[in-house]
Structure formats: C-alpha cells, structure tokens
Design a protein around this motif. Structure first.
Motif, mmCIF file in Angstrom:
data_model
loop_
_atom_site.group_PDB
_atom_site.id
_atom_site.type_symbol
_atom_site.label_atom_id
_atom_site.label_comp_id
_atom_site.label_asym_id
_atom_site.label_seq_id
_atom_site.Cartn_x
_atom_site.Cartn_y
_atom_site.Cartn_z
ATOM 1 N N ASP A 128 0.834 -1.511 0.008
ATOM 2 C CA ASP A 128 0.115 -0.029 0.319
ATOM 3 C C ASP A 128 0.510 1.481 0.087
ATOM 4 O O ASP A 128 1.809 1.480 0.846
ATOM 5 C CB ASP A 128 -1.117 0.081 0.952
ATOM 6 N N ARG A 129 0.272 2.332 -0.692
ATOM 7 C CA ARG A 129 1.278 3.716 -0.823
ATOM 8 C C ARG A 129 0.492 4.326 -0.357
ATOM 9 O O ARG A 129 -0.832 4.938 -0.744
ATOM 10 C CB ARG A 129 1.499 3.992 -2.201
ATOM 11 N N GLU A 130 0.679 4.681 1.095
ATOM 12 C CA GLU A 130 0.422 6.558 1.272
ATOM 13 C C GLU A 130 -1.040 6.305 1.360
ATOM 14 O O GLU A 130 -1.812 6.819 1.802
ATOM 15 C CB GLU A 130 0.620 7.785 0.398
ATOM 16 N N GLY A 131 -1.399 5.232 2.208
ATOM 17 C CA GLY A 131 -2.670 4.572 2.359
ATOM 18 C C GLY A 131 -3.796 4.319 1.604
ATOM 19 O O GLY A 131 -5.217 3.523 1.902
ATOM 20 N N LEU A 132 -3.301 3.869 0.338
ATOM 21 C CA LEU A 132 -3.848 3.857 -0.986
ATOM 22 C C LEU A 132 -3.238 2.462 -1.129
ATOM 23 O O LEU A 132 -2.815 1.838 -1.137
ATOM 24 C CB LEU A 132 -3.551 4.104 -1.615
ATOM 25 N N ALA A 133 -4.328 1.566 -1.491
ATOM 26 C CA ALA A 133 -3.882 -0.243 -1.767
ATOM 27 C C ALA A 133 -3.640 -0.260 -3.625
ATOM 28 O O ALA A 133 -4.123 0.717 -4.180
ATOM 29 C CB ALA A 133 -5.533 -1.246 -1.482
ATOM 30 N N GLN A 134 -2.567 -0.886 -3.513
ATOM 31 C CA GLN A 134 -2.114 -1.074 -4.748
ATOM 32 C C GLN A 134 -2.106 -2.088 -5.184
ATOM 33 O O GLN A 134 -1.440 -2.471 -6.355
ATOM 34 C CB GLN A 134 -0.397 -0.976 -4.982
ATOM 35 N N SER A 135 -3.060 -3.013 -4.584
ATOM 36 C CA SER A 135 -3.045 -4.171 -5.001
ATOM 37 C C SER A 135 -4.939 -4.720 -4.252
ATOM 38 O O SER A 135 -5.111 -4.524 -3.310
ATOM 39 C CB SER A 135 -1.991 -6.044 -4.263
ATOM 40 N N THR A 136 -5.209 -6.042 -4.701
ATOM 41 C CA THR A 136 -6.863 -6.006 -4.769
ATOM 42 C C THR A 136 -6.330 -7.484 -3.744
ATOM 43 O O THR A 136 -5.228 -8.103 -3.980
ATOM 44 C CB THR A 136 -7.683 -6.837 -5.937
#
Length: 284
Positions: free
Chosen positions: A102-110
């Motif tokens: 995850d990057r800055e609280g955003l998910a980069q994968s499902t």
C-alpha cells in the motif's frame, strides 16, 4: 586584435554548445536505455533469484528473469512482444510476480491479486498465470483460490514476495539501476550479469543483442513462403489426386487386331514411248 578575441570566444561558445547538445542527445536517445552491469552484488542477486518462486512456459537454455506486478502495462507488452523472440534464441523466460505494498494509505493491489500471487508462489502453476494475465483485472475474481487475507500462511507468502522485491531493489540500486518495471536480469554471452528497468521499449534491443535473439519472429500459423536456397532444387510438387474414372470408360474393350492384307505384286511395266512425226511443226 580585439575582433580576433571576440571571434575566438564566439567559436569556443559554439563548440561548447555543440558538444553539450551532442552529449545530451547521446544520453537521451541511447545511453540511458543501456542495461547496468552488475559488478559487486552478483552472488546476492543470483541467490535471491534462485530462491524465488518463478514461473516459466518452458524453453530451456539460458534463464532470463522478469520481475513485475499484474497491472504493469510495460511488463505485459514485453511478455507479448519479446518473450517469443527470446525463446527462439534458446532463452528461458522466468517470471516473478508480486503484490505491491500500500502507498500512502492507498491499496496498490486487490484481494484477488494477493490470493493469486500467493497461489502462484506456492504452486508455480503456469496455466493459472496464463488465465490470470488473459483476464482483465476488473473481471478476475480468483474463484476457487484460497484467500490470502486472513490466512496467516498465505499472507506470509505475499509478504515474502514483497521482501524479495525490496532486497533485490536495494541491491540493484547500489549498482546504479533506476526505478521502473519490469526489472529484467540476465547474463550476456560472456557471462556478465546485467539488469534493466525496462519500462521503455527502447531498452529492449540491448537484451536481444546480448542474447543473439532475432528482431522479429513469424506469427504462429503464418503462411510465410519457404526460402529457396541458391543451387538447391526445390522439392517437387505432390502428384494431384484425380477422381476415379468411369467404369464404362476405364474398361473399354480392346481393339481386335485385323488380319494384314497380302502384299501387292510387282507393278506392270509401262510400254516404251514410240517416235511420231508431226506435219505442222516448223523450225526457225
């Protein structure tokens, strides 16, 4: 004298500008796409690659490692356009996938991607990888695959893949490699280990040159004409298949030989000509 110094300074300035422009063009269009030669961390990088759960469609020969994630458009293009060329040169493409942090609280994968990555690291199922990459990300639900979220063992496998990428990235950065995916690692014909952050297709030609791979290969099922070698006669064409003949025509009765006629006798000799006198003949 003053004019001489002015012209000399102007010529030197123009020379510096031309040299600077030439160096920028060399770096921008050629040098920045060249691979990095691994000089100090070869053993560590090779050990990481050997311990990772890579996937392959076969081919044998020299290995080439492709490291990336599912949504990398450059990785998908490289697999589609370049891997057949490498396989034609006897190179085995080994693919290592991971789920991004995850990057800055955003998910980069499902969740489906993490479950699939864990399954691939555990089973190394090439057919599953093919089905996954052939399906749009929004339509992939990882049906029938155990979830990684909430499963301690499978979640640990996902984290192991991320740890592998972090350690590999640190080792490659110390060698001067920049950021970008897919990361490709191979050995050239002299045995030197090289790496490339190959997110730009202009860097792919260096890999083909190192591995003596062709620039293009024939598409499967193409009806390309067979090249004719000078001095060698081409193969003869197959005899055409003819329809069966009609029995009435094929079984026609043979002609009965006729009895030859008796040879004719010798011709009757002609009587010799008789001399005659013509009264009305006048000589001049």
């Amino acid at each position: 004298m003053r004019r001489f110094f002015i012209w000399s300074a102007l010529a030197a300035l123009i020379g510096l500008l031309l040299a600077g422009g030439g160096y920028w063009a060399y770096w921008n269009y050629y040098a920045r796409f060249q691979p990095v030669v691994i000089a100090t961390h070869q053993a560590e990088i090779q050990r990481l690659l050997d311990e990772a759960s890579w996937l392959t469609g076969g081919g044998g020969g020299e290995p080439l490692y492709i490291i990336g994630y599912r949504d990398s458009a450059a990785m998908q293009r490289y697999e589609r356009d370049e891997v057949p060329k490498l396989r034609a040169a006897g190179v085995e493409a080994r693919i290592i996938v991971f789920a991004r942090n995850d990057r800055e609280g955003l998910a980069q994968s499902t969740a489906a991607e993490r479950a699939t990555v864990a399954e691939l690291w555990l089973t190394r199922d090439w057919s599953l990888y093919q089905r996954w990459t052939a399906t749009p990300t929004s339509a992939w639900s990882a049906a029938g695959i155990p979830a990684a979220d909430g499963n301690l063992a499978r979640a640990a496998v996902v984290e192991a893949g991320r740890a592998f990428v972090a350690r590999l990235t640190d080792a490659l950065k110390s060698e001067g490699l920049g950021n970008g995916y897919p990361v490709i690692v191979w050995r050239d014909r002299e045995g030197f280990m090289k790496a490339c952050a190959c997110n730009d297709s202009r860097s792919w030609v260096f890999i083909r040159d190192d591995l003596n791979a062709p620039d293009r290969v024939a598409a499967p099922g193409s009806d390309a004409p067979t090249p004719v070698t000078p001095g060698v006669a081409p193969e003869s064409l197959p005899y055409p298949t003819l329809p069966p003949l009609d029995p009435a025509e094929s079984e026609a009765p043979a002609a009965t030989p006729s009895t030859p006629a008796a040879p004719a006798g010798p011709p009757t000799p002609r009587a010799p000509p008789q001399a005659s006198k013509q009264d009305d003949t006048t000589f001049f």
